[in-house]
Design a protein around this motif. Structure first.
Motif, PDB file in Angstrom:
ATOM      1  N   UNK A 105      12.304 -44.721   4.979  1.00 20.41           N
ATOM      2  CA  UNK A 105      12.635 -43.728   3.957  1.00 20.41           C
ATOM      3  C   UNK A 105      13.747 -44.228   3.043  1.00 20.41           C
ATOM      4  N   UNK A 106      14.756 -44.854   3.616  1.00 16.04           N
ATOM      5  CA  UNK A 106      15.868 -45.336   2.791  1.00 16.04           C
ATOM      6  C   UNK A 106      15.402 -46.456   1.871  1.00 16.04           C
ATOM      7  N   UNK A 107      14.458 -47.278   2.332  1.00 11.35           N
ATOM      8  CA  UNK A 107      13.956 -48.357   1.487  1.00 11.35           C
ATOM      9  C   UNK A 107      13.185 -47.815   0.290  1.00 11.35           C
ATOM     10  N   UNK A 108      12.660 -46.604   0.435  1.00 11.42           N
ATOM     11  CA  UNK A 108      11.898 -46.007  -0.662  1.00 11.42           C
ATOM     12  C   UNK A 108      12.769 -45.131  -1.559  1.00 11.42           C
ATOM     13  N   UNK A 109      14.093 -45.135  -1.349  1.00 11.04           N
ATOM     14  CA  UNK A 109      14.965 -44.200  -2.060  1.00 11.04           C
ATOM     15  C   UNK A 109      14.942 -44.398  -3.567  1.00 11.04           C
ATOM     16  N   UNK A 203       5.656 -31.828   0.304  1.00  6.53           N
ATOM     17  CA  UNK A 203       6.314 -32.727   1.243  1.00  6.53           C
ATOM     18  C   UNK A 203       5.524 -34.016   1.214  1.00  6.53           C
ATOM     19  N   UNK A 204       6.222 -35.106   1.024  1.00  6.97           N
ATOM     20  CA  UNK A 204       5.575 -36.369   0.701  1.00  6.97           C
ATOM     21  C   UNK A 204       5.870 -37.410   1.763  1.00  6.97           C
ATOM     22  N   UNK A 205       4.836 -38.183   2.156  1.00  6.91           N
ATOM     23  CA  UNK A 205       5.039 -39.327   3.047  1.00  6.91           C
ATOM     24  C   UNK A 205       5.828 -40.360   2.273  1.00  6.91           C
ATOM     25  N   UNK A 206       7.132 -40.375   2.492  1.00 10.38           N
ATOM     26  CA  UNK A 206       8.035 -41.052   1.578  1.00 10.38           C
ATOM     27  C   UNK A 206       7.799 -42.553   1.496  1.00 10.38           C
TER      28      UNK A 206
END
Length: 252
Positions: A105-109, A203-206
């Protein structure tokens, strides 16, 4: 200190995990309870980095990675994902898996900042992302669209939704809803609200980014009805559409 699982819970976890995409509603509930309780004391540092509610991140993890409710069996990456993670039998293993999810998730921020799709999309967020509407007169025209056409399409989209999804959209999209999506679900007794919100696109698969978002109802509407591909170059038009959709949802 990480919670421990009883021998019975460990056995149930492994059993349910191995058939997690064909579980009955009761088994889904059991899996949700076991995983949720096991992660009760799991607090990896990424939770603070993401700056979101812990309960919601745990729910997203269970939805995306444990129950895999939005997985596409035809996706080549799906078989690879299943093969890459054996069934966990301890709370420690679940916590490690949860942390890997948070790292993804953090990599997709950076993408999430560009396309702000989360529990709610507020009018203020849209203004921050795209600026005032008069600055974007041409972004819809580039896709053969006008404000009026998007308004009509938005009304049709809202009207065509099942009632639970329509309530989640109209009360949680484009404005601050009291209690967020869980508050809306509680007020209207909406079962499986997180699954419904994910299927809708609230709600999204981040870490899945654009490919998975295109499979949601909102993503499909953007691409198939409005003809806007979900790509970084189209973010201004997409956010303008979301702003119009939020306005229309508030009128229902």
């Amino acid at each position: 200190m990480i919670e421990t699982l009883s021998s019975a819970e460990s056995a149930d976890l492994v059993r349910l995990w191995r058939c997690r995409q064909t579980l009955s509603p009761d088994d889904m509930g059991a899996m949700y309870r076991i995983v949720g309780e096991a992660l009760g004391a799991c607090n990896p540092p990424e939770l603070q980095v993401l700056g979101e509610g812990r309960q919601e991140l745990v729910a997203q993890f269970i939805y995306v990675k444990v129950l895999r409710l939005n997985a596409d069996p035809a996706d080549p990456g799906e078989a690879e994902e299943r093969a890459g993670h054996s069934a966990p039998s301890t709370a420690f293993a679940l916590c490690a898996y949860f942390r890997r999810y948070l790292i993804d998730c953090t990599r997709a921020s950076a993408f999430r900042r560009k396309l702000s799709i989360g529990d709610q999309i507020t009018e203020a967020q849209l203004e921050d992302e795209v600026g005032a509407s008069e600055e974007l007169d041409g972004c819809l025209a580039e896709h053969g669209l006008s404000v009026q056409r998007v308004q009509l399409a938005a009304r049709a989209f809202i009207a065509g939704l099942p009632e639970p999804e329509r309530l989640l959209l109209c009360e949680g999209f484009g404005k601050e809803a009291e209690g967020g999506l869980s508050g809306i679900a509680s007020r209207h007794a909406i079962a499986s609200y997180h699954y419904r919100a994910g299927r809708l696109g609230l709600v999204h698969k981040r870490e899945g980014l654009t490919a998975d978002y295109a499979k949601t109802r909102l993503g499909g509407w953007l691409q198939q009805t409005l003809g806007i591909a979900i790509e970084a170059d189209n973010m201004a038009a997409i956010l303008q559409v979301f702003k119009i959709l939020g306005a229309e949802a508030s009128y229902v």
